[in-house]
Design an enzyme around this catalytic site. Sequence first.
Site, PDB file in Angstrom:
ATOM      1  N   GLU A  47     -12.417 103.758  36.714  1.00 19.98           N
ATOM      2  CA  GLU A  47     -12.083 103.618  38.092  1.00 19.98           C
ATOM      3  C   GLU A  47     -12.877 102.394  38.748  1.00 19.98           C
ATOM      4  O   GLU A  47     -13.930 102.048  38.494  1.00 19.98           O
ATOM      5  CB  GLU A  47     -12.702 105.034  38.860  1.00 19.98           C
ATOM      6  CG  GLU A  47     -12.548 105.266  40.390  1.00 19.98           C
ATOM      7  CD  GLU A  47     -13.827 106.152  40.764  1.00 19.98           C
ATOM      8  OE1 GLU A  47     -14.785 106.388  40.209  1.00 19.98           O
ATOM      9  OE2 GLU A  47     -13.436 106.806  41.842  1.00 19.98           O
ATOM     10  N   ASN A 107      -7.895 104.454  46.614  1.00 20.86           N
ATOM     11  CA  ASN A 107      -8.687 104.347  45.337  1.00 20.86           C
ATOM     12  C   ASN A 107      -7.531 104.790  44.374  1.00 20.86           C
ATOM     13  O   ASN A 107      -7.277 106.038  44.026  1.00 20.86           O
ATOM     14  CB  ASN A 107      -9.896 105.451  45.206  1.00 20.86           C
ATOM     15  CG  ASN A 107     -10.664 105.307  44.077  1.00 20.86           C
ATOM     16  OD1 ASN A 107     -10.176 104.899  42.952  1.00 20.86           O
ATOM     17  ND2 ASN A 107     -11.854 105.801  44.060  1.00 20.86           N
ATOM     18  N   LYS A 124      -6.050 108.507  44.174  1.00 20.36           N
ATOM     19  CA  LYS A 124      -6.921 109.561  44.123  1.00 20.36           C
ATOM     20  C   LYS A 124      -6.926 110.363  45.271  1.00 20.36           C
ATOM     21  O   LYS A 124      -6.666 110.250  46.302  1.00 20.36           O
ATOM     22  CB  LYS A 124      -8.305 108.976  44.259  1.00 20.36           C
ATOM     23  CG  LYS A 124      -9.702 109.940  43.829  1.00 20.36           C
ATOM     24  CD  LYS A 124     -10.834 109.083  43.901  1.00 20.36           C
ATOM     25  CE  LYS A 124     -12.106 110.073  43.513  1.00 20.36           C
ATOM     26  NZ  LYS A 124     -13.368 109.084  43.219  1.00 20.36           N
ATOM     27  N   GLU A 143     -17.401 106.731  49.517  1.00 18.37           N
ATOM     28  CA  GLU A 143     -15.867 106.873  49.558  1.00 18.37           C
ATOM     29  C   GLU A 143     -15.233 107.349  50.573  1.00 18.37           C
ATOM     30  O   GLU A 143     -13.796 106.807  51.100  1.00 18.37           O
ATOM     31  CB  GLU A 143     -15.502 107.803  48.404  1.00 18.37           C
ATOM     32  CG  GLU A 143     -16.041 106.855  46.845  1.00 18.37           C
ATOM     33  CD  GLU A 143     -15.107 107.589  45.796  1.00 18.37           C
ATOM     34  OE1 GLU A 143     -14.153 107.747  45.670  1.00 18.37           O
ATOM     35  OE2 GLU A 143     -16.141 108.207  44.795  1.00 18.37           O
ATOM     36  N   CYS A 169     -11.888 110.206  38.703  1.00 20.26           N
ATOM     37  CA  CYS A 169     -13.239 110.614  38.810  1.00 20.26           C
ATOM     38  C   CYS A 169     -13.273 112.048  39.471  1.00 20.26           C
ATOM     39  O   CYS A 169     -13.197 113.186  38.685  1.00 20.26           O
ATOM     40  CB  CYS A 169     -13.979 109.585  39.607  1.00 20.26           C
ATOM     41  SG  CYS A 169     -15.720 109.922  39.303  1.00 20.26           S
ATOM     42  N   ASN A 194     -16.676 106.858  37.748  1.00 21.20           N
ATOM     43  CA  ASN A 194     -18.251 106.184  38.159  1.00 21.20           C
ATOM     44  C   ASN A 194     -18.913 107.302  38.575  1.00 21.20           C
ATOM     45  O   ASN A 194     -18.608 107.848  40.044  1.00 21.20           O
ATOM     46  CB  ASN A 194     -18.020 105.302  39.322  1.00 21.20           C
ATOM     47  CG  ASN A 194     -17.346 103.910  39.171  1.00 21.20           C
ATOM     48  OD1 ASN A 194     -18.211 102.687  38.797  1.00 21.20           O
ATOM     49  ND2 ASN A 194     -15.989 103.644  39.077  1.00 21.20           N
TER      50      ASN A 194
HETATM   51  N1  CDT Z   1     -16.550 108.326  41.918  1.00 22.01           N
HETATM   52  C1  CDT Z   1     -16.779 109.510  41.957  1.00 22.01           C
HETATM   53  O1  CDT Z   1     -15.727 110.297  42.642  1.00 22.01           O
HETATM   54  N2  CDT Z   1     -17.745 110.131  41.918  1.00 22.01           N
HETATM   55  C2  CDT Z   1     -18.242 111.473  42.052  1.00 22.01           C
HETATM   56  C3  CDT Z   1     -19.661 111.365  42.165  1.00 22.01           C
HETATM   57  C4  CDT Z   1     -20.263 112.683  42.959  1.00 22.01           C
HETATM   58  S1  CDT Z   1     -19.666 112.752  44.377  1.00 22.01           S
HETATM   59  C5  CDT Z   1     -21.142 111.811  45.329  1.00 22.01           C
HETATM   60  C6  CDT Z   1     -17.833 112.499  40.824  1.00 22.01           C
HETATM   61  O2  CDT Z   1     -17.348 113.330  40.898  1.00 22.01           O
HETATM   62  O3  CDT Z   1     -18.257 111.918  39.742  1.00 22.01           O
END
Ligand code: CDT
Length: 314
Positions: A47, A107, A124, A143, A169, A194
Site C-alpha cells: 500500500e 488510497n 480502499k 488516513e 490494508c 502498512n
Molecule cells: N494502512 C492501514 O490501513 N493500517 C491499519 C492500521 C490500524 S488502524 C490505525 C491496519 O488496519 O492495518
Amino acid sequence: MTRELTVAAGQLGPVARDESRASVVERLISLLHTAHHRRAELVVFPELALTTFFPRYWEEGPEVIDAWFETEMPGPATKPLFDEAAHLGVGFCLGYAELTPDGHHYNSQILVERDGREVARFRKIHIPGHEDHEPWRRFQHLERRYFEPGPDPFGVWPAFGTRVGMMICNDRRWPETYRVMGLQGVELICCGYNTPVHYAPDPSQDILAPFHNQLVMQAGAYQNGTWVVAAAKGGVEDGVDSIAQSCVIAPSGQVVAQAFTAGDEVVVATCDLDWCQRYTTTIFDFDRYRRPEIYTRITAQRGVDRAGDEQARR
Ligand code: CDT
C-alpha cells in the site's frame, strides 16, 4: 492439467520521508527482477508504496498534501516500472495515493497484466484512523484526513488466467471484504498494507499485531476458498515500527510462504488455482448452504443495534 500461477509479494522495508519516487521505483524494479528470476508472473507491492507512510504526518495546505499524491499512473516516475514489467512479462499490483483529474483523493491499487495492460484500479473502502490532529498519539494515523473512501464495491476481474480481487490494508480486517469477492468467484486476492505495531487507541493490541494480521487473512482465504497474496511495507520508518510478515495464503487457510525479514524481500509461491474449488464446491458451497435471507442485517445496518435487549429482559 492443473492451473498454476506463480505469484510474489514484493515487500518493501522503510521508505524515508525524503526518499524520491525514482529511488523507490528502482527498489521496486529490483524486487521485480528477483521475482521474475524465481518465475513469478504477478508481483504484489505494498500500500502507498511510492512514498513514506505520509498519513503519520499532520500536513496543511492543498499543495503540501497533494505532493504526496500521483496525478497519473503511470507517470514520469513510475513509467520505468511499467516498462520493465512489460519487458519481463511480469504483471503487478501497486499501491499509491491517487489524485483524480476531478480532485478526488483515494488510497488506490492498480492491477497490471503481464503485457502491460491495466486490468483495474481499486480504491480502499475501509479508511481507518482519524481526521483531526491528535497530539497525544506517538504518531498520527490521518488516513481519514487525506483519503475519501472508495466509491465502488469490491470487484473481481478475469486476469492472470484466474479471477483476481483487490483489497488494501484495513480492508483485510473485515469479513465482508472477502465475502463480496467470494460471491464473485474470486480465486486470488491481492493486498498491500502498512500496519504500525503500535495502536494508540488500545496499546494492549500491539503485541498481537502480527497475529491479527495472519488471523484475518487466513480466515478470509479459508472461508471463501481463495488464495491471498499480501505485501507489507515493514520495519522502522521515521521512528515508527510496522509489521512485515508479507505472505501467501492458500484456500485451506494455510500460510504457504512468508517473509523472513522486515526489509526489501520477495516472497514467492506457486498457487494451484484449482485448489479453490476444494472449498467452494464442498464446505463453502455458497449456493447450497448460504442463507442470505437471514443475513439482511449485514447490509441494512452499520453500527450495533441493541434494541432487542429490552425485549430479552422482559
Ligand atoms: N494502512 C492501514 O490501513 N493500517 C491499519 C492500521 C490500524 S488502524 C490505525 C491496519 O488496519 O492495518
